[in-house]
Design an enzyme around this catalytic site. Sequence first.
Site, PDB file in Angstrom:
ATOM      1  N   LYS A 114      18.723 -27.399  70.079  1.00 37.30           N
ATOM      2  CA  LYS A 114      17.585 -28.215  70.496  1.00 37.30           C
ATOM      3  C   LYS A 114      17.421 -28.070  72.013  1.00 37.30           C
ATOM      4  O   LYS A 114      18.415 -28.090  72.754  1.00 37.30           O
ATOM      5  CB  LYS A 114      17.822 -29.682  70.110  1.00 37.30           C
TER       6      LYS A 114
ATOM      7  N   GLY B  25      24.305 -33.811  70.620  1.00 35.81           N
ATOM      8  CA  GLY B  25      24.906 -35.125  70.771  1.00 35.81           C
ATOM      9  C   GLY B  25      24.915 -35.866  69.449  1.00 35.81           C
ATOM     10  O   GLY B  25      24.088 -35.617  68.570  1.00 35.81           O
TER      11      GLY B  25
ATOM     12  N   HIS C 151      16.691 -39.601  72.524  1.00 37.92           N
ATOM     13  CA  HIS C 151      17.881 -39.975  73.290  1.00 37.92           C
ATOM     14  C   HIS C 151      17.716 -41.302  73.991  1.00 37.92           C
ATOM     15  O   HIS C 151      18.353 -41.568  75.009  1.00 37.92           O
ATOM     16  CB  HIS C 151      18.234 -38.881  74.296  1.00 37.92           C
TER      17      HIS C 151
ATOM     18  N   GLY D 284      24.635 -39.553  67.262  1.00 39.18           N
ATOM     19  CA  GLY D 284      23.651 -40.627  67.328  1.00 39.18           C
ATOM     20  C   GLY D 284      22.344 -40.266  66.647  1.00 39.18           C
ATOM     21  O   GLY D 284      21.420 -41.074  66.611  1.00 39.18           O
ATOM     22  N   HIS D 285      22.265 -39.035  66.107  1.00 37.30           N
ATOM     23  CA  HIS D 285      21.047 -38.586  65.432  1.00 37.30           C
ATOM     24  C   HIS D 285      21.272 -38.415  63.931  1.00 37.30           C
ATOM     25  O   HIS D 285      20.487 -37.759  63.259  1.00 37.30           O
ATOM     26  CB  HIS D 285      20.584 -37.243  66.001  1.00 37.30           C
TER      27      HIS D 285
END
Lengths: 208, 208, 332, 332
Positions: free
Chosen positions: C104, C53, C218, C55-56
């Site tokens: 991950k 995803g 998250h 956002g990291h």
Amino acid sequence: MDIDLARAWVQAIATAVDQHKDQLTQLDSAIGDADHGVNMHRGFSAVTTALEGVEPDTVGALLVKAGTTLISSVGGASGPLYGGAFRAIGKMLDAPKATPGEFAHALAAGLDSIKKLGAASPGDKTMIDAYAPALASFQQQADAGADLAAAALAAADAAEDGMRATTPLQARKGRASYLGARSVGHQDPGAASTALIFRALAETAVAR
Amino acid sequence: MDIDLARAWVQAIATAVDQHKDQLTQLDSAIGDADHGVNMHRGFSAVTTALEGVEPDTVGALLVKAGTTLISSVGGASGPLYGGAFRAIGKMLDAPKATPGEFAHALAAGLDSIKKLGAASPGDKTMIDAYAPALASFQQQADAGADLAAAALAAADAAEDGMRATTPLQARKGRASYLGARSVGHQDPGAASTALIFRALAETAVAR
Amino acid sequence: MKKLINAPEAVLADALSGVAAAHSGLNVDTENKVITRTAGTRAGKVALLSGGGSGHEPLHGGFVGLGMLDAACPGEVFTSPVPGQMLTAAQAVDGGAGVVFIVKNYTGDVLNFQMAAELAAEEGLSVETVLVDDDVAVRDSTYTAGRRGTGATVFVEKIAGALAEQGADLAAVAEMAKRVNASSRSFAVALTACTTPASGKPGFDLSEHEMEVGVGIHGEPGRRREKLRPAKEIVATALDAILDDQPLAAGDDAIVMVNGLGATPLIELYVVFNEVAQVLAAKNVTIARSLVGNYVTSLDMAGVSITVCKADADMLALWDAPVNTPALRWGA
Amino acid sequence: MKKLINAPEAVLADALSGVAAAHSGLNVDTENKVITRTAGTRAGKVALLSGGGSGHEPLHGGFVGLGMLDAACPGEVFTSPVPGQMLTAAQAVDGGAGVVFIVKNYTGDVLNFQMAAELAAEEGLSVETVLVDDDVAVRDSTYTAGRRGTGATVFVEKIAGALAEQGADLAAVAEMAKRVNASSRSFAVALTACTTPASGKPGFDLSEHEMEVGVGIHGEPGRRREKLRPAKEIVATALDAILDDQPLAAGDDAIVMVNGLGATPLIELYVVFNEVAQVLAAKNVTIARSLVGNYVTSLDMAGVSITVCKADADMLALWDAPVNTPALRWGA
Ligand SMILES: Nc1ncnc2c1ncn2[C@@H]1O[C@H](COP(=O)(O)OP(=O)(O)O)[C@@H](O)[C@H]1O
Ligand SMILES: Nc1ncnc2c1ncn2[C@@H]1O[C@H](COP(=O)(O)OP(=O)(O)O)[C@@H](O)[C@H]1O
Ligand SMILES: [Mg+2]
Ligand SMILES: [Mg+2]
Ligand SMILES: [Mg+2]
Ligand SMILES: [Mg+2]
């Protein structure tokens, strides 16, 4: 003014700054960077430590040492400005005692130092707006033959008036100037600390 | 079940997901990563687009296409799980029509796919906890000779019961499992979307 | 929600265009959402592919480049990428020596990468998948989803990437990636929740005096909520959990990362690193290499994760090998 | 106040110990608060010295190293360092060819560095002072404190640092530093206020739908408060102010930095960079080099600053020269 009184004055400033630390920082938070209380506190704590056990021969030596300590411990704008002022005051007082008139001259040298370093004028919303009226009142009283306590009381009142009068001003120097018109409506933190310095002088002189 | 009904069902899911997008995301915000509504919405919007103008020959072809589209557009855990389920359901329906009994078999294949991929069991606080009771009720009705609408209504009710029953459970799979005991007291978002899927089936079948 | 964005649904596309504009060494396929090296894969070199995803950031796109990843597949915010992205990426970067998927350990990532691996195998590609699961806040168990993959991903990508650059074969690169993961442990603490563009609200509410202990990346709440404590005590909690799971003995070498979760000032990360250094020094463990900064973030979450890798000489040598990516660069 | 610290008064000392533990290439004099290169200054090389209040990390300590600064003097948070720090540092790093003081234009910094320069001169050191004043949110005027020094500091330190590394003399290095400053402009916007450890409260209150436009890097409010707008419009405002003051013509090369103020996720910085790239592309200005990340921060402020330097060929070549510091590294 003598050496003991000068020492008591500086200690009274340290106490006042300790008590008003948060207030000074809050004033600086509104139109600056929220460190004036911490800066002054760090500086006058260092001065207290630096003067411990020091037995100077003149009033000036004590105040020069205070000023030098402020310069080497405060940082920020107020460090060189106040440090330079105390050094300038001290340099005029090369004796164990000073009359109110001599002390007025010394205070004037302090203001000159601030003006020279910071290039600010009265009305720019800085410590000068408390210092200049305080000096004028002190000078007037001294000229009229008043003693140190009376002169210092008048100076303290004038400094506080000057401090309050900074509120409606728009800043033209220091960090507050970056806010432009938004600096209007807030009291200048440096003017507030200058008022503390003159009030401490008055209280010390009166207590004598 | 026939091709038109299957299409109407998928469209009804898309509508329901659109309406409940924020609710699904909020459920996922409490014990997950706040994307389940957005994921489902992205997926079923893509399905709607993918099915436009497509005229499949079998119910299965339509549902397989829906599943493939979900896999290629959702991401997250729910994409492969739902996508795989629709593909598994579709693969069992290689004809233009299916009886309630045949459809029950297909739904069972869907659940098997979810279980196989995700390795979760009933009670793990996942979509399975809505899907499994829904399937059981559907099967029971179909076995008893009910029509699609009646079976689907029973399934939708059971899915919603199952969904509500996830609230007191502690999650053992999916992101909610990271919360350990703190997952207790929250309804599982995937169970909520599964309930929407079965309710959409019931409403579509009843409307027919 | 306060964000420097145009619209929640445009964040990923806009950011990818920004990455493309900022880094000439990266090739960004904005249509398929695949980031690769502009230089491509050297023939015969094992390719490393990761994703997850968004956002990291800088994970994973910021680690594409010489000595690290060959491709990154960014999903929507906090959402695994879809199998098609990985397939496209794998086909683009395969240099004939196979592709390692670095995944991950989250259900979504695992399933999507698994499907991608099947599709890639159907296309004749050799794929090895390596799971990263370093977060000791979550206890491993066959009945659960297992430990989360967090900070160790950077170590895995750097060290396995260096080995691939040296020409090792698929099995060897995958094996080293697994070794690094097996040697690494992480633990994180959050002072604030993060807000995803799509939800618009913080994932949880924390008072002025609370922190979430054992958070993932998250935005989910942690294992428990506690009173905010001084950095020294927070570090003690994190290192206890890490060293309990992976003991380090006097004389051991460690690679340590003190990682900001997105909204943590660097000055605080150095305060944390100082505490970590003190604890490890007291155990006579050498911090042989370290990273202090934002490497595996969680949008606008304030907090820190600590990752410790018990490193052998091979790992240290590979750590020192040249790397040239937007977020990690030395020797090149 | 939520911070990963031990105590407000311990932040600077703890962080400096952390810097010392993390970076073997740096020598940290924690007593005098001076950061220098472990390798020292090559004899005959002009030394670059900068400093300022802490809370802007990685500025300045993170830019000490080959090809950039020789020394950094960190003051207390948002407070100029004191003259003694700069004197100690100047004496430590003078390689016989003189020292350039790079000073951000704030009254406190200017006065303290000025006193330091006087002290250094008394000690027989040659010192040249270069003021950085790039922030166009503040209009220059002889009656005011002048423009603030912000993002351009990074450009000045990098480019002048490279020239010093090449062996240029004191006047030439100072001259180049001045040229870079004169060619650079910045503008910043904040979505949240920051909180200093000492005050414990945010410097101002902003609603969910407001931003401060034209902020500095010390947590002070900006020139005006506005409704939060999409990234595209924010960038338009910033670039209007920048290009209004320093026009760029078609064919010009620019070095652009999109800088996070401390609590801004990298994904948002890329969204902003994308908008900057589009505006400049429309003007046929080439973004020849760029930085996207946290370089000049303001503790935990969420927001962004944009810095644009109109770069000539010399500057670009010096930009590309090797640099090896904690926060900026390439070619070495
Ligand atoms: N140029 C100047 N001349 C006189 N006084 C000034 C000047 N600039 C700032 N000051 C005073 O300094 C005060 C701020 O001090 P302080 O907060 O300690 O330093 P800084 O602004 O560097 O954070 C202001 O409130 C103002 O009174
Ligand atoms: N292993 C699993 N088996 C079955 N369902 C699962 C599993 N893991 C997660 N789920 C379901 O997926 C839902 C979450 O979906 P979604 O939020 O879209 O994906 P993600 O968790 O990757 O963000 C959960 O609420 C749960 O119902
Ligand atoms: Mg201040
Ligand atoms: Mg989710
Ligand atoms: Mg997700
Ligand atoms: Mg200050």
